[in-house]
Design an enzyme around this catalytic site. Structure first.
Site, PDB file in Angstrom:
ATOM      1  CD  GLN A   1      -2.837   1.210   2.376  1.00 22.74           C
ATOM      2  OE1 GLN A   1      -2.532   1.479   3.490  1.00 22.74           O
ATOM      3  NE2 GLN A   1      -4.158   1.074   1.871  1.00 22.74           N
TER       4      GLN A   1
ATOM      5  CB  CYS B   1      -5.443   7.591   5.147  1.00 25.13           C
ATOM      6  SG  CYS B   1      -4.664   8.349   6.409  1.00 25.13           S
TER       7      CYS B   1
ATOM      8  CE  LYS C   1      -8.451   2.305   3.617  1.00 21.41           C
ATOM      9  NZ  LYS C   1      -7.409   2.358   4.703  1.00 21.41           N
TER      10      LYS C   1
ATOM     11  CG  HIS D   1     -13.104   2.874   5.319  1.00 20.00           C
ATOM     12  ND1 HIS D   1     -12.184   2.928   5.997  1.00 20.00           N
ATOM     13  CD2 HIS D   1     -14.300   2.717   6.146  1.00 20.00           C
ATOM     14  CE1 HIS D   1     -12.565   2.996   7.405  1.00 20.00           C
ATOM     15  NE2 HIS D   1     -13.538   2.822   7.431  1.00 20.00           N
TER      16      HIS D   1
END
Length: 130
Positions: A15, A48, A88, A121
């Site tokens: 990642q 994030c 992601k 997510h």
């Protein structure tokens, strides 16, 4: 005593985070050169919302720049053609929107760059933490 042996590790999903297509793709290339066939995936982190991200354009802030993500994914795919690139991400952010059309625009851009798989997510990232 046990020692680290790379051949004993794997499968590995790498990642990465960043906003410069050249430097992120070069980091991917260097890592793949080291990890070899143990690495089965390169994942770009666009999820994030950490305070460490702040106003920098990486992590979930990249969701506000889908074309930048397309460029990053494309450059990684070009330098590491045998490893699938995944992304992601969140549904969206409080600054970019988190409605279906916002998420679709982001995913469409990343897929156009070559992303093969998406990890969602499934909530909005809150970036404007005053």
């Amino acid at each position: 005593s046990a020692s680290f042996q790379l051949e004993d590790e794997g499968p590995i999903a790498l990642q990465l985070g960043g906003n410069d297509p050249e430097s992120v793709s070069e980091a991917a290339r260097l890592a793949i050169n080291y990890l070899g066939s143990n690495c089965v995936e390169i994942n770009l982190n666009c999820g994030c919302p950490s305070r460490l991200v702040g106003n920098s354009c990486f992590g979930a802030r990249l969701m506000m720049e889908p074309e930048k993500v397309r460029e990053i994914v494309y450059e990684i795919s070009k330098k590491c053609p045998n490893i699938p690139v995944t992304v992601k991400h969140r549904l969206g952010t409080d600054l970019s929107g988190a409605e279906y059309h916002d998420t679709k625009k982001f995913v469409t851009a990343a897929a156009a760059g070559g992303a093969k798989h998406f990890i969602v997510h499934a909530r909005m990232a809150v970036l404007d933490q005053k």
